[in-house]
Design an enzyme around this catalytic site. Sequence first.
Site, short mmCIF file in Angstrom:
data_model
loop_
_atom_site.label_atom_id
_atom_site.label_comp_id
_atom_site.label_asym_id
_atom_site.label_seq_id
_atom_site.Cartn_x
_atom_site.Cartn_y
_atom_site.Cartn_z
CB VAL A 65 -0.87 -0.13 1.00
CG1 VAL A 65 -1.63 1.41 1.27
CG2 VAL A 65 -1.99 -1.14 1.20
CB ALA A 110 4.72 2.62 0.91
CE LYS A 111 5.29 -1.34 8.35
NZ LYS A 111 5.90 -0.16 8.83
N GLY A 112 4.05 -2.79 3.05
CA GLY A 112 3.74 -4.02 2.40
C GLY A 112 3.35 -5.27 3.82
CG ASP A 151 7.17 -3.36 9.78
OD1 ASP A 151 7.59 -2.44 10.20
OD2 ASP A 151 6.17 -4.13 10.40
#
Length: 427
Positions: A65, A110-112, A151
């Site tokens: 995202v 953003a992040k996944g 992360d």
Amino acid sequence: MADDEAPTHMNPYEMALVQLRHVARRMKLDPNVHEVLKTPMRSLEVYLPVRMDNGTIRVFTGFRVQHSMARGPAKGGVRFHQNVTEDEVKALAMWMTWKCAIVGIPYGGAKGGVIVDPRELTHTELERLARRYFSEIGPIIGPQVDIPAPDVNTNAQTMAWFMDTYSMNVGHAVPSSVTGKPIDIGGSEGREKATSRGITYCIREAAKVTGLDLDGATVAIQGFGNVGGNCAPLLYEMGCTIVAVSDVNGAIHDPDGFDVHKLTKHVRSTGTVMGFPGAKEIQNADLLELDVDVLVPAALEGVIHKDNAPNLRCKILAEGANGPTTPQADKILRDKGVYLIPDVLCNAGGVTVSYFEWVQGLNSFFWTEDEVNERLDRIMTKAFHQVHDIWEREKDKDEDGLTTRQAAYMLAVKRVADAIKKRGIFP
Ligand code: GLU
């Protein structure tokens, strides 16, 4: 959903929207900008067929995202966890936008995430999963577009697989496609401990503004992964007494304080904090309510909520994790006089050194660990005082008061809103 109807454990995206709404109201944010900031700019869902070692194929689901690129390329980690949801990744992406704005680095957020319990996979299965995920999100990432990083449950090895996958797909090495890489393939000195180091700088500054003497100050840390596990020795070296730590297996307590170097060795050899000689086992939930000077939640979201916030006894709450405190708990803690260092400031050291790594990679010119730590200290200390000053200045201006998180958001949202306004909405 009205704030007072919120369940104890909120959906993280709802939580992120409530936080944004509070501060939008407070700073009289242009409703059009608020509208833009409420949703991510892009959300990609991918399905990942992975060959298991026994020959069968399992299909995993993953997300990437991108919340905002108003201030620069999108930036944020990738987590591997069985409880990942799209809403969680959307919240984490939005928090990255605020985080990068607060420390003033030229990125959006953003992040996944991949829905997987990595403990169930072998090393080779994990490698195939990581490579397939990175290949699938390939069309929307790149060193000037969106730069992933570690992360929860991902690390330098995962980043090496990511970097190699991206590089193989484009036909040449692209070290700046990810950060948090091993040093020998373009990683930065100091990146691994950067999040924890940033947290300790924030705790040092918070101790100054609250008048707490850190020499002998008691600390409880929830989580013993990359963040919690590196915080413990750094705080110990600063003179703090670490009295409680936990991991997914449980929590341990010693009112006299642990020998942290022995504890770290114990975790390295057994894989858990449990069973450390001389320590008393306690419930994970009880760790949060111990009578300590500093509490560092360094695990997952939503652990401090309206039901346990009234029982917290720490003076400083340093949010190592992303989103550990719900909005209702924020108010309770503010009214109790707890000094909260919000996640978007407190754990921003990781992404700050990711930025250093990206800059070093693009220039192919690398810095010493001392240079990295010194620059990190400067950025974190400045951001801490910018947030603290906003809080001091604004907290009595409204009968609702102000949380330190709202002060941090005021800084972040203003910077992002200014960028959106200056760039305009395309077309
Ligand atoms: N995952 C880390 C965070 O939540 C680091 C992100 C990065 O370095 O891009 O801040």
